[in-house]
Write an enzyme that holds these catalytic residues in place. Structure first.
Site, short mmCIF file in Angstrom:
data_model
loop_
_atom_site.label_atom_id
_atom_site.label_comp_id
_atom_site.label_asym_id
_atom_site.label_seq_id
_atom_site.Cartn_x
_atom_site.Cartn_y
_atom_site.Cartn_z
N HIS A 173 0.87 -1.19 0.00
CA HIS A 173 0.00 0.00 0.00
C HIS A 173 0.90 1.23 0.00
CE1 HIS A 173 -3.09 2.88 1.02
NE2 HIS A 173 -4.01 1.93 0.89
N SER B 79 17.20 13.52 -45.83
CA SER B 79 16.78 12.24 -46.40
C SER B 79 17.99 11.34 -46.51
CB SER B 79 16.16 12.45 -47.79
OG SER B 79 16.01 11.23 -48.47
N SER C 102 -6.69 7.09 2.19
CA SER C 102 -5.57 7.33 1.27
C SER C 102 -5.89 8.42 0.26
CB SER C 102 -5.20 6.03 0.54
OG SER C 102 -4.84 5.04 1.44
N SER D 147 -6.77 5.17 -10.03
CA SER D 147 -5.42 5.26 -9.48
C SER D 147 -4.35 5.07 -10.55
CB SER D 147 -5.24 4.21 -8.37
OG SER D 147 -3.95 4.25 -7.84
N THR D 148 -4.47 4.02 -11.33
CA THR D 148 -3.47 3.76 -12.37
C THR D 148 -3.55 4.80 -13.48
OG1 THR D 148 -2.54 2.05 -13.79
CG2 THR D 148 -4.94 2.16 -13.69
N VAL D 149 -4.76 5.31 -13.75
CA VAL D 149 -4.94 6.32 -14.79
C VAL D 149 -4.29 7.64 -14.39
CG1 VAL D 149 -6.67 7.67 -16.05
CG2 VAL D 149 -7.04 5.24 -15.65
N ARG E 232 -1.73 8.15 -12.72
CA ARG E 232 -0.27 8.11 -12.86
C ARG E 232 0.18 8.51 -14.26
NH1 ARG E 232 2.37 5.46 -8.68
NH2 ARG E 232 0.99 4.52 -7.13
N HIS F 85 -10.61 26.00 -49.25
CA HIS F 85 -10.79 24.73 -49.96
C HIS F 85 -9.54 24.39 -50.78
CE1 HIS F 85 -15.04 25.16 -48.92
NE2 HIS F 85 -14.95 26.39 -49.37
#
Length: 458
Positions: free
Chosen positions: A90, A294, A122, A339-341, A343, A170
């Site tokens: 944790h 190139s 938390s 939580s993981t998101v 980060r 255009h």
């Protein structure tokens, strides 16, 4: 640090040097440091401001020692927290244990160690940590970078305010403009969205396991916990959100990411326009000794900075839009999918910063090719037919538009053909003179004045 050549993400590999300053806000080390800051400030607040029963006011030396844990926090200290996490499984609890471990050196403070993380879930710590790191990143890094880009574009707009350029609608030749006015269009849009971004609130919650101060109220029923929470969040420079589940609902985070995505979208359009102007020869690119365009065509000078910026703005938006769509959603009172998101906030900002730096580098390497602009205008005299048909309308001459359509649609006209047509018009001498003096280079309306009248607010 793993060799950059072995990094999975180009942010930590190929582009590491360009965005290394973001480590102070979005790395695992930084998140632990901000969590530590919140834990310590909450303990200090309980002792100094709330003066909660069981605590006492802290001495100057004790305050210095406590705050030193976060201000002097280094990577090796973060590694100790991670070793504690290996046991606790944790991350936030590991921070609590890290503080208590250090309090053993201060017996009088250790007596109050159970007030570390008192009443907290938390997410009380996490949401304030993310809010603060984003606040610091915005003020110290991102806002100065973005405002610098806007100022750079504005200076270019002023520099080229009178440089005539053929417009294209255009993809076809259209009424002329100036290079400066087209750059100013981008500046005006960015400034508006910059203001929107600045106005987004930085909200935070600090109200326990499910947002109701359950444990707080049971332990200390006479304390105004709502007021304490409000004061603590405000003390941190954030806006209190009193109505939450276990998590702060992230609506203002979503608003921030959406605002940033709009800015990035504007800049994607600008990158594509600059790419096209370079392809058309309106801008020349400065040569860099030793650079190769190139692997097989020696003559190539590619607009790589604008291409790099476009691609990275797109990657940033993919992350930012997922963040804004996902974070406000949590099953019932809390699930851990955010939580993981969270980060990956640094990923969205990392690609944005990388893109802005590439764009600014590209802008520094281009210069106007006035000869090419003039040749392009001179080769499209038919664009002044708009002015002629509008003048005929002024005199109520029937079929004004249709007459000019018959003359010009799908054709290339010369200045002589245009002037021969004007000479036979039965309009006032002064207006005829104005039309005869008109050229594609001078038919730019109020473009220059629009640039001159714009007041930059940044």
């Amino acid at each position: 640090m793993t060799d950059p050549l072995l990094a999975i993400s180009p942010l930590d590999g190929r582009y590491r040097e360009k965005i290394q300053s973001l480590e102070s806000y979005f790395s695992e080390y930084a998140l632990i440091r901000y969590r530590l800051l919140i834990e310590l400030e909450w303990f200090i607040f309980l002792c100094q401001e709330v003066q909660l029963e069981g605590t006492r006011p802290l001495t100057t030396q004790e305050l210095k020692a406590l705050r030193g844990l976060s201000t002097d926090f280094e990577v090796m200290d973060a590694k100790r927290v991670k070793s504690l996490e290996a046991t606790t499984n944790h991350d936030v609890k590991a921070v609590e244990y890290y503080i208590k471990e250090h309090l053993k050196a201060y017996p009088k403070l250790e007596l109050m160690s159970e007030f570390i993380h008192f009443g907290c879930t938390s997410e009380d710590i996490n949401n304030l940590a993310y809010a603060l790191l984003l606040k610091d990143f915005g003020m110290k890094e991102f806002m100065p970078l973005l405002s610098g880009l806007i100022i750079e574009l504005f200076e270019m707009a002023k520099r080229y305010k009178a440089t005539a350029m053929l417009s294209h609608t255009h993809g076809q030749p259209a009424s002329p403009t100036t290079v400066g006015k087209e750059l100013l269009n981008v500046v005006a849009r960015l400034e508006k969205q910059f203001e929107c971004l600045k106005k987004v609130e930085r909200t935070g919650k600090f109200n326990g396991a499910v947002g109701n101060f359950n444990a707080h109220q049971l332990a200390y029923p006479k304390v105004d916990w709502s007021g304490v929470s409000h004061r603590f969040i405000s003390y941190l420079g954030l806006t209190p959100n009193p109505y939450t589940t276990q998590i702060e609902p992230h609506d203002t985070l979503a608003e921030r990411f959406d605002a940033l995505a709009r800015i990035n979208t504007i800049l994607i359009g600008h990158c594509r326009d600059m790419w096209t102007y370079i392809a058309m020869g309106y801008f020349k690119q400065q040569l860099k000794t030793g650079e190769v365009g190139s692997s097989t065509m020696p003559h190539k000078v590619n607009p790589i900075d604008f291409e790099n910026a476009e691609g990275n703005f797109g990657l940033a938006n993919a992350v930012l839009r997922h963040l804004s769509e996902k974070l406000p959603i949590s099953r019932m009172q809390r699930d851990l999918s955010d939580s993981t998101v969270l980060r990956n906030i640094g990923v969205g900002f990392g690609y944005t910063v990388l893109a802005i730096k590439s764009l600014m580098n590209g802008l520094k390497k281009v210069e106007i090719d006035e000869k090419r602009l003039d040749e392009n205008l001179e080769g499209n005299w038919e664009v002044v037919t708009e002015a002629i048909q509008t003048m005929l309308r002024k005199y109520k001459i029937p079929q004004a538009y249709e007459r000019l359509k018959a003359l010009s649609r799908g054709k290339k006209l010369t200045d002589r053909e245009i002037r021969d047509f004007i000479k036979q018009l039965k309009i006032a001498k002064d207006d005829k003179k104005r039309l005869l003096e008109l050229t594609p280079q001078t038919y730019t309306g109020l473009a220059q004045k629009l640039v001159e009248s714009y007041k930059l607010k940044i």
